[in-house]
Structure formats: C-alpha cells, structure tokens
Design a protein around this motif. Structure first.
Motif, PDB file in Angstrom:
ATOM      1  N   UNK A  43     -13.280  20.325  16.255  1.00  0.00           N
ATOM      2  CA  UNK A  43     -12.515  19.733  15.227  1.00  0.00           C
ATOM      3  C   UNK A  43     -12.894  18.441  14.950  1.00  0.00           C
TER       4      UNK A  43
ATOM      5  N   UNK B  52     -16.701  18.433  13.513  1.00  0.00           N
ATOM      6  CA  UNK B  52     -16.168  18.906  12.169  1.00  0.00           C
ATOM      7  C   UNK B  52     -15.973  17.718  11.311  1.00  0.00           C
TER       8      UNK B  52
ATOM      9  N   UNK C 165     -17.667  16.049   8.013  1.00  0.00           N
ATOM     10  CA  UNK C 165     -17.343  15.889   6.421  1.00  0.00           C
ATOM     11  C   UNK C 165     -17.337  14.562   6.300  1.00  0.00           C
TER      12      UNK C 165
ATOM     13  N   UNK D 138      -6.878  24.203   9.657  1.00  0.00           N
ATOM     14  CA  UNK D 138      -6.715  23.777  11.181  1.00  0.00           C
ATOM     15  C   UNK D 138      -6.018  22.273  11.162  1.00  0.00           C
TER      16      UNK D 138
ATOM     17  N   UNK E 111     -15.761  25.976   3.640  1.00  0.00           N
ATOM     18  CA  UNK E 111     -15.477  25.472   5.098  1.00  0.00           C
ATOM     19  C   UNK E 111     -14.459  24.645   5.185  1.00  0.00           C
ATOM     20  N   UNK E 112     -14.523  23.686   3.972  1.00  0.00           N
ATOM     21  CA  UNK E 112     -13.420  22.510   4.036  1.00  0.00           C
ATOM     22  C   UNK E 112     -12.026  23.247   3.940  1.00  0.00           C
TER      23      UNK E 112
ATOM     24  N   UNK F   3     -11.198  25.974   5.328  1.00  0.00           N
ATOM     25  CA  UNK F   3     -10.822  26.341   6.879  1.00  0.00           C
ATOM     26  C   UNK F   3     -10.392  25.074   7.653  1.00  0.00           C
ATOM     27  N   UNK F   4     -11.274  23.980   7.611  1.00  0.00           N
ATOM     28  CA  UNK F   4     -11.072  22.719   8.305  1.00  0.00           C
ATOM     29  C   UNK F   4      -9.446  22.442   7.741  1.00  0.00           C
TER      30      UNK F   4
ATOM     31  N   UNK G  82     -23.922  21.863   5.414  1.00  0.00           N
ATOM     32  CA  UNK G  82     -23.603  22.930   6.076  1.00  0.00           C
ATOM     33  C   UNK G  82     -24.626  24.024   6.016  1.00  0.00           C
TER      34      UNK G  82
END
Lengths: 247, 287, 332
Positions: free
Chosen positions: B96, B99, B103, C253, C246-247, C249-250, B219
């Motif tokens: 995370x 990730x 971002x 989480x 995908x954001x 998904x983030x 991505x």
C-alpha cells in the motif's frame, strides 16, 4: 508398518541432503531420529510430509503411497507434525489456536453459517487441559514462554487426532527440566491415544529415556537402527556421533 | 507478406522489450533482495522520462541519459527512507505504501510538468533513419537495443565480478547470513533500492523520445512491467529478460497483424503462462 | 490522549454493547434522510454502497490477511455486466441483475483461480495486474463499454426510483449483506480466516486446503463488490470507467485501513470518511489522487491499526513456566 520410506533421497543442487533412506516404523512405537547437525533429519521429515518433494524414493503411510500427495492431504490421513520452530497463530489466543485445529479435524472448515466463537468448545478445553495450559486459555500465543509454545504446538497437532506424530526437536530451546516435562507429556498422550511417534532430538538423555527405537543419521544416510542399548554399543555410531557428545 | 515491415517491427519489438526489461529488472532485483514489491516502479520510470525532457531542453539528450537516471535514483533513495519502518512488518503495508507513493508521484509530476503531453527530441543524427535493403529503419530503436545490451552486460559484470555484486547475490540467497556478517543491511537496502530505481530511470530516458510523455501513463507502464515479471518468473532476472523480449516482439507484431487486438496480448500471455507454468516461464521447476 | 480516545471508541463499539450501538446506528441512518438536505442523501447512499464494497474487501484483507490490491475489478465487473445487459442487450432490470451477479461469480472464480496460481507474493501483483487489464479492456472496447464516456441510462427499480426511496433500498440491501458477511466471518469458516492471516503454512499442516479456502473467500468477497457495483450503477444511473480504476481499489483499501481492518465496522467508518472527504475535497482540489496517496502513506506509517483497532490486550500473561525466553527461539 504404519510408516515406510523406500530409498528416499533429496538433492539441493549438488548437495545430497538425504541419501537413500529406508525406514520402517511399527505401529505404537516411539522412534527417535538422531544425528549431528546437517545430517538431514529435518529434511527427512519434510520429505515424509511432502513439504519438499523428494528427488527419488517413496513414502508409504499405512500401506498407501503418499509421496506426491499435497501436505494438507497427508495431514488429513493422520500424520501430525510439530515444527522445530513453533508455528502458531501468534496473535490468536491459545483457545483459538486449538480451535482452528479442531475445526479442521471435524471437517468444518467450509461451514459458514453456524456460530464460530464457541465452536467445539468442550473438545478444545479438554485438549488445553491435557497439555496443561488451562490457566493460559485466553492468552495470545505469541506471548507465551518458549516451553508453553512447544506445548501449544503439540496440542494443536494432537487436536487433529493423528495416528502418527512427527516431532522435530520437541525440546529445542527449552530448559532441560522443561524438556523433560514436555517429553513426559508426549509419552503420556502417546500411551493414552495409542500414537506412533517419531521424534528428532539432540539431547541424548531424553533420547535414551524415552525412545523405544533409535535411528542414527549421518550425512544424509541412516547408519544404524535399533534398540537404545544396541545403538549405545554400536561402534560406528560411537565413532561418528556419540563419541563427541556422550561419555 | 511484407518482410521489411516484419523486420522493422521486430526491431521495434526488441527495443521496447529491452526498455521494459530495464524497468522490470529493477523490480525483480528489489523483490529478490528485499522482498519488496515496488508498485511505484512505473511512476519512477515516468519520472525518468520527464526529467529527461527537462534536461534535454537545457543540456541535450546525452546529458539527460547520464543525469536523469541519477536524479530518479536520488528520489528513490528518499522514498526508501519512508519504507524503512515497514521492512519487518506485514507485506500488505509495504504494498500500500508503494502504491501511495505511485499516486503521489503521478500527481506530483502533473504539478511540476503540467498535464500537456510532452515530447523529447532525440539528437538529430540518431533520430534519422538508416537504410537497409532499400528501406528506411529508425536508428533510435537500434540505439536503444545497443544501450540496453551494454547495460545488461554491465549489470552482469557488476553482479559477478564486484564486491557489491557479491554482497547482492549473498543477500538474495540468504538474508539472515548477510545480516550476521556485520554488513549494514539498511545501507545495503538503500543501495539496492536505488539501483533498482535507477534502472527504471534509465528505461524512462530511453522511452522518452518514442512516446508522448503523459502523467497518466504510469499505471500502463507498471502493467507492462508486471506482466513481464509474472511471465518471466518474479525473481529470475534472465527469465524477465526473455519475457520482456517475447512480450515486446509479440506486441509489435500484433500491432502489425492484429491491430484491434494487440493491447490485450500481454495480458493474454500472462494468463496463459499462469495456467501452464504459474512459477514463471523460465524458472526451472524446483520445489 | 490520542490513545485514550481510540480506547474509548474501541470499548464502546466493539466490547460493551455491540447490539445497542448497532440499533442506535441503524436508527440514525434510517432517520437521516428526514433531517438532512436532499443533496446530501445521494452522498450518503454512496457512502453505504462503498461501505459494502469495503466490508466485502475486508473479508480478504483484514480477516484473512490477503492482498487484494485490485478489488475495483469486481466492482466494475458487476457494474459493467449489469450496465451492458441493460443498455446493450436491452434486458429488463430483474433478469439483468441476476445474470450480472452470475457473471460476477464465474469471472471471480476464474480470476481468483489465476491469482492464486503463483506464489503468495504474486497474489497481490496479479490482483492488481487484472485490475489494470480490466481497465484497458473497458477503455478500448468502446462499442460495448462506451470507453471513457461509459454507459448511461441505467434505471432504478420503479418503486425505489426517487432519491429517498432509493436510499432506503440501498440501506436495506446493505444491511442484509452485512448480516450475511458477519455470519460468515463469525462461523468456523471465518475463524480459519484469522489463522490464514497469521500463518498459512500452519493451516496447511492442519490439513486445510488453503488454496481452495482462499478461492472461496475470494469469490465471496468479489461477489459483494459486484453487488456494490450494481447499486452504484443504479445510483449514478450509469456505468463509468472510474468504477474500475486502480485508484478506487486503493480507496477501498484505505477505507479498511483507516477505519480499522481488524474490526467489522472499521471499513464502514473508513468508507464514510473517505467518501465524504473525497467528495468535498475533489470539488476544490485537482489533485485528489495525490492527496489519497499522501493519506495512504501517512496511514500506513502512522497508525497501522486504524481507528477501530482491536488491541492485543492479552499481554498480561500469568507466568507459569520456568523459562521466559522470547518467542523468537534459538533452535539451530
């Protein structure tokens, strides 16, 4: 014969960790596997439970070829295994640790509707009692002392109601007094449940006190198998192993 | 069949495969050495492309080739500091975190360079074409292959012949042991992460002149890196190289013969590999 | 100070009166539409849907410790299969829902099977890879998915078409799903999930087929994501590419992590915070993705247990054994 291995070998690269090991273990006996570090004892256990695949050879359990079964199926057939370093669920309580094993044994893993918190409570408590951890029922496994973790490890394995128990150094890292406690417990449980036990051990006192038969390994091969007395007087064994530690 | 077009696509495919390999090799190195899956690798690669854009405008492409990967590596070094508290923790948190970094970097890039698509012009003599069999071939693609090959050989030499390479290999095969040798593992992780990110920076520079650089691409880049890693086998550098070449060539040929379908080729290859050889195509199946 | 507040919340919410709190909470959300302005109801409906999405995700993430990094795939799968059936295949509502859920289950199972093929390390990687792949398909397969524009013209059920009735419909469905999820997670099946989080190899050596177990959990979790996707499509009367990105998904989480992944209500609390925050902030700030990234970094580094943390309280273990060496062990 409850467990039989035929010509079991394992290569790691160019190193032959286990070399042509053939064991026969009778039902209801307690067998110790001894040998210096790196003799291939733990690897042998891993081969029996197919935690690592053998390079060659076969494993038979109760006459059935289990060499290539996935580990979980081997366990389901009735082989319980305690690891050298306790593998517990550290953040769960002692109760939950045993409970998970009981759920698995009772084939309730995929039961999604009945309440789970107190599932199989009586059986779990009885096992906790038999390993002497009743006071610690609600303690997190990760906070237990090393000896208690060994007990819990044994308890988890017993909850599966195995017919054959593989113990990898049940007394490792535990004080000698406690080691004897653990072994006494194992012996008691074994006789209560008619278990067959194979254990790896370094402490010769414990081995000669508790084992009914002994297999000696050296550099991947078995160099002797027999009753404790015979092993003690075996010249080859003395020269390559016992000579260094005993006497 | 048009053999010349085929040959040209082959060159394009190999070169783009080599670029993906550079990015994926960085991920693979970090995974095998530190058990850390770096989801920000796509963003780092993109950062490399953007830094390349800026440096090219000021100093020229060749300087960019030298400097931009270093800049990316330094950013990587800073990012690595953030990860330190998590090395012994749950892997989910590490994922995370990377990730989140991806971002932040994507938007940070947008903040600095804006949303417009940027293009990098390579030096004149390599942006020309050379002629072979009477048809023009783009020189730059060949250059990419040459640089990437040089790099791969260089990496191999570093790995096999130097002390750092030896320590890297040691840490990959047995982490505990290296710790017990009294080597500063933290410092080693930093270096390893920076090397991994430096590779992606290099890939970013190389890819800059042939794509329109846009902050939304990170991505997409990450996906091509991930497919290659899955196909090649996560920790096998050689497998990753082969997989990158296969995917690159399949993509390039696909765009020639199956234009409506080729974007799905990498994903499809990945799925097939997962079904047939889940450990990766080029990993010898050991336990 | 900080700790005390957390402790208090933990005690109120988890320990003492879960039922009382639950009833109070349900009453509050039930009367909410009567007091708040109607433009907020839409937002609260979205909170409910995302809460369901996050709670379903948390079955894998919080309970079982898996790494589902691309859960938006399954929300998008539900939304898109539903939307395509309605808009492109002109099906009516009820059969479209049933068929869409069925498609969800099948595709879930396939993707789950593939994700679980590799080593444990590859699971998260593949999960995310499939998310990006699905995003690509949505973007490129324009005749069917509508590309970036998406599909619009998704109807709501007739009697629940208005903003307030639709809110109640979503509330009812979400509560039913919660009931199912909590039953599952409190069953023996759910107990095993915690074991999986702690030590997968031990489970294998307890005779449990962990791959099969994970696959089933994966399918269930993805199914609820699909339900959330269908509801979201109805809420916005359309299916858009942001559902698979995908954001999202983030974000899901983060909902679990911020609210507290080890508790049942954590993801719900997290969903409320993230949805409301993102809706207010993204109106003013262009860089929502970056802000989310910062939130992710801070959360992961800062407070790893989330707000509704189930603290390991069992540190005061009575000493019965002689030996008190730490759990690490010295076996050679």
């Amino acid at each position: 014969m409850i467990l039989k291995t035929v010509g079991l070998s394992k290569d790691f690269g160019s190193l032959r960790a286990v070399n042509d090991v053939s064991l026969e273990i009778k039902e209801g006996t307690i067998r110790a596997v001894i040998g210096p570090n790196g003799a291939g004892k733990t690897t042998l256990f891993d081969l029996i439970t197919n935690r690592t695949h053998p390079t060659s050879g076969k494993v038979y359990f109760q006459g059935k070829d289990i060499t290539y079964l996935p580990p979980y199926k081997i366990v389901k057939l009735g082989i319980g295994k305690c690891f050298q370093i306790s593998k517990l669920f550290p953040e769960l309580t002692v109760f939950e640790n045993i409970q998970i094993a009981c759920i698995s044994r009772a084939r309730k893993v995929f039961n999604m509707y009945s309440p789970g918190n107190n599932a199989m409570r009586d059986e779990v408590l009885q096992i906790i009692n038999s390993i002497g951890l009743t006071v610690l029922t609600d303690a997190s496994a990760g906070y237990l002392s090393y000896g208690d973790q060994r007990r819990l490890e044994i308890g988890i394995t017993l909850a599966l109601q195995p017919t054959l128990l593989l113990l990898d150094e049940p007394t490792a890292g535990v004080s000698r007094a406690e080691g004897y406690e653990v072994m006494k417990l194992i012996k008691k449980l074994a006789s209560e449940r008619a278990l067959t036990i194979v254990f790896i051990e370094h402490d010769m006192d414990i081995v000669f006190n508790y084992a009914e038969e002994i297999t000696v390994m050296h550099q991947g091969t078995t160099i002797a198998t027999g009753a404790p007395e015979a092993i003690k007087s075996n010249k080859q064994v003395q020269s390559c192993y016992l000579g260094e530690t005993v006497c | 069949m048009d053999w010349v077009a085929l040959l040209r696509q082959l060159i394009v495919g190999i070169s783009s495969g080599m670029i993906t390999f550079l990015g994926a090799a960085g991920v693979s190195l970090v995974v095998s050495g530190m058990s850390l899956m770096n989801f920000a690798q796509g963003a780092f690669m993109l950062l490399g492309a953007y830094v390349c854009y800026t440096i090219t405008r000021v100093m020229g492409f060749w300087w960019a080739l030298l400097i931009a990967p270093l800049v990316v590596a330094i950013v990587g070094g800073i990012v690595e500091l953030l990860m330190r508290p998590l090395y012994k923790k749950n892997m989910l948190f590490q994922l995370i975190l990377t990730m989140g970094i991806a971002f932040v970097m994507a938007d940070g890039i947008q903040l600095i360079w804006g949303t417009l698509v940027k293009t990098v012009t390579a030096p004149v003599f390599i942006s020309r074409t050379f002629s072979l069999l009477g048809t023009p071939f783009p020189t730059y693609y060949v250059l990419i292959i040459v640089i990437a090959c040089l790099f791969a050989i260089g990496m191999w030499l570093v790995f096999e012949k130097t002390k750092l390479g030896m320590i890297f290999r040691a840490i990959i095969s047995d982490r505990e042991m290296v710790g017990s040798l009294g080597i500063n593992v933290n410092k080693l992780y930093s270096i390893m992460f920076m090397v991994g990110v430096w590779m992606s920076g290099l890939a970013g520079v190389l890819i800059a002149p042939i794509i329109g650089i846009s902050s939304q691409k990170s991505f997409g880049i990450l996906f091509s890196i991930m497919t290659v890693i899955v196909i090649g086998g996560i920790t096998s550098m050689r497998g990753v190289l082969y997989a990158a070449l296969i995917v690159g060539v399949a993509n390039a040929l696909g765009s020639l013969y199956l234009p409506w379908f080729y974007t799905l080729i990498p994903g499809l290859l990945m799925v097939i590999v997962l079904i047939l050889r889940p450990e990766g195509l080029f990993v010898r199946s050991e336990d | 100070m900080n700790l005390k507040v957390e402790d208090l919340m933990t005690r109120i919410i988890i320990r003492n009166k879960p039922i009382g709190f639950l009833i109070a909470g349900v009453i509050i959300v039930a009367v909410l539409p009567l007091i708040i302005p109607s433009q907020w109801i839409q937002l609260f409906t979205q909170v409910l849907i995302m809460a369901l999405f996050a709670t379903g995700l948390n079955m894998e993430m919080g309970y079982a410790g898996m790494m589902p990094l691309g859960q938006a795939t399954f929300l998008g799968l539900g939304a898109y299969s539903f939307g395509i059936l309605i808009v492109k295949a002109h099906m009516s509502l009820a059969p479209a829902i049933v068929l869409a859920l069925f498609i969800c289950l099948i595709v879930n199972a396939i993707i789950g099977f593939l994700c679980l093929r590799g080593k444990p390390m590859t699971f998260g990687l593949l999960h995310m890879a499939f998310n990006i792949l699905f995003t690509t398909i949505v973007a490129k397969w324009i005749p069917i998915t509508g590309g970036d524009v998406g599909l619009s013209g998704i109807p709501r059920p007739h009697i629940f078409a208005g903003t307030v009735p639709f809110y109640y419909m979503v509330l009812g469905l979400v509560l039913i799903c919660y009931l199912i999820i909590s039953t599952i997670m409190n069953s023996p099946f759910g107990k095993i999930a915690q074991g999986l989080r702690e030590n997968e190899e031990r489970l294998i050596f307890l005779g449990i087929n962990t791959k099969r177990y994970q696959l089933i959990l994966f399918i269930i979790s993805g199914f609820f994501a699909g339900v959330a996707g269908i509801l979201l499509a109805m809420l916005n009367r359309g299916v858009f590419s942001s559902y698979v990105q995908i954001i999202l998904s983030a974000q899901a989480m983060m909902m679990c992590l911020i609210g507290g992944a080890y508790s049942f209500w954590g993801p719900t609390l997290g969903a409320a915070l993230i949805v409301i925050f993102s809706n207010t902030v993204s109106n003013y700030v262009f860089y929502w993705q970056g802000i989310l990234g910062v939130i992710m970094i801070v959360t992961v580094l800062g407070f790893r247990g989330g707000i509704l943390r189930k603290r390991s309280v069992k540190t005061n273990v009575p000493d019965v054994s002689v030996n008190k060496s730490p759990s690490g062990g010295t076996a050679g």
